[in-house]
Design a protein around this motif. Structure first.
Motif, PDB file in Angstrom:
ATOM      1  N   ALA A  33       0.826  -1.212   0.000  1.00 38.88           N
ATOM      2  CA  ALA A  33       0.000   0.000   0.000  1.00 38.88           C
ATOM      3  C   ALA A  33       0.860   1.261   0.000  1.00 38.88           C
ATOM      4  O   ALA A  33       0.427   2.313  -0.477  1.00 38.88           O
ATOM      5  CB  ALA A  33      -0.939   0.003   1.208  1.00 38.88           C
ATOM      6  N   GLU A  34       2.080   1.128   0.502  1.00 40.54           N
ATOM      7  CA  GLU A  34       3.020   2.259   0.517  1.00 40.54           C
ATOM      8  C   GLU A  34       3.856   2.315  -0.757  1.00 40.54           C
ATOM      9  O   GLU A  34       4.763   3.130  -0.879  1.00 40.54           O
ATOM     10  CB  GLU A  34       3.925   2.172   1.749  1.00 40.54           C
ATOM     11  N   GLY A  35       3.578   1.411  -1.689  1.00 38.04           N
ATOM     12  CA  GLY A  35       4.299   1.422  -2.954  1.00 38.04           C
ATOM     13  C   GLY A  35       5.627   0.684  -2.935  1.00 38.04           C
ATOM     14  O   GLY A  35       6.443   0.839  -3.833  1.00 38.04           O
ATOM     15  N   ALA A  36       5.854  -0.130  -1.907  1.00 41.52           N
ATOM     16  CA  ALA A  36       7.114  -0.866  -1.788  1.00 41.52           C
ATOM     17  C   ALA A  36       6.844  -2.360  -1.889  1.00 41.52           C
ATOM     18  O   ALA A  36       5.704  -2.800  -1.841  1.00 41.52           O
ATOM     19  CB  ALA A  36       7.779  -0.538  -0.450  1.00 41.52           C
ATOM     20  N   ALA A  37       7.912  -3.111  -2.037  1.00 39.79           N
ATOM     21  CA  ALA A  37       7.835  -4.567  -2.057  1.00 39.79           C
ATOM     22  C   ALA A  37       9.047  -5.115  -1.314  1.00 39.79           C
ATOM     23  O   ALA A  37      10.061  -4.436  -1.180  1.00 39.79           O
ATOM     24  CB  ALA A  37       7.804  -5.088  -3.487  1.00 39.79           C
ATOM     25  N   THR A  62      16.416  -5.762  -5.094  1.00 42.43           N
ATOM     26  CA  THR A  62      15.970  -4.444  -5.563  1.00 42.43           C
ATOM     27  C   THR A  62      14.912  -4.523  -6.652  1.00 42.43           C
ATOM     28  O   THR A  62      14.357  -3.505  -7.035  1.00 42.43           O
ATOM     29  CB  THR A  62      17.166  -3.641  -6.108  1.00 42.43           C
ATOM     30  N   ASP A  63      14.637  -5.717  -7.142  1.00 49.13           N
ATOM     31  CA  ASP A  63      13.664  -5.831  -8.219  1.00 49.13           C
ATOM     32  C   ASP A  63      12.381  -6.541  -7.779  1.00 49.13           C
ATOM     33  O   ASP A  63      11.721  -7.197  -8.561  1.00 49.13           O
ATOM     34  CB  ASP A  63      14.273  -6.549  -9.426  1.00 49.13           C
ATOM     35  N   GLY A  64      12.024  -6.401  -6.514  1.00 45.05           N
ATOM     36  CA  GLY A  64      10.821  -7.033  -5.997  1.00 45.05           C
ATOM     37  C   GLY A  64       9.561  -6.344  -6.495  1.00 45.05           C
ATOM     38  O   GLY A  64       9.582  -5.209  -6.952  1.00 45.05           O
ATOM     39  N   SER A  65       8.458  -7.057  -6.404  1.00 49.07           N
ATOM     40  CA  SER A  65       7.160  -6.496  -6.775  1.00 49.07           C
ATOM     41  C   SER A  65       6.101  -7.102  -5.870  1.00 49.07           C
ATOM     42  O   SER A  65       6.314  -8.155  -5.259  1.00 49.07           O
ATOM     43  CB  SER A  65       6.826  -6.811  -8.233  1.00 49.07           C
ATOM     44  N   ALA A  66       4.956  -6.446  -5.796  1.00 51.38           N
ATOM     45  CA  ALA A  66       3.864  -6.946  -4.977  1.00 51.38           C
ATOM     46  C   ALA A  66       3.428  -8.327  -5.460  1.00 51.38           C
ATOM     47  O   ALA A  66       3.206  -9.238  -4.653  1.00 51.38           O
ATOM     48  CB  ALA A  66       2.693  -5.966  -5.001  1.00 51.38           C
TER      49      ALA A  66
END
Length: 86
Positions: A33-37, A62-66
């Motif tokens: 929800a904060e735009g991070a993964a 560094t290349d994570g996603s939800a």
């Protein structure tokens, strides 16, 4: 945000309980929800057995996603799956 040694022990190959999975899912939802993964929801970065229950350790991914986080959470071994096996 803070950085500290995670309490508890790494999950490793141990199966995760439904309650632990639910805690992780809520934490990941808040992070997303904060735009991070996180990027490394796995037995090396999931710590269990501490007063806080379940903790995700820091990861240098560094290349994570939800979507990747959710897929990795779904891939963790489950005690529910083991109970369903004959």
């Amino acid at each position: 945000a803070w950085v500290e040694a995670p309490p508890g022990r790494p999950l490793g190959a141990r199966a995760i309980t439904d309650a632990e999975r639910a805690l992780l899912a809520r934490a990941l939802e808040a992070l997303h929800a904060e735009g991070a993964a996180h990027g490394a929801v796995d037995g090396e970065h999931v710590f269990v057995g501490a007063a806080r229950g379940v903790v995700l350790a820091w990861s240098d991914v560094t290349d994570g996603s939800a979507s990747r986080d959710r897929a990795m959470l779904d891939a963790l071994p489950s005690t529910a799956a083991r109970e369903a096996d004959p």
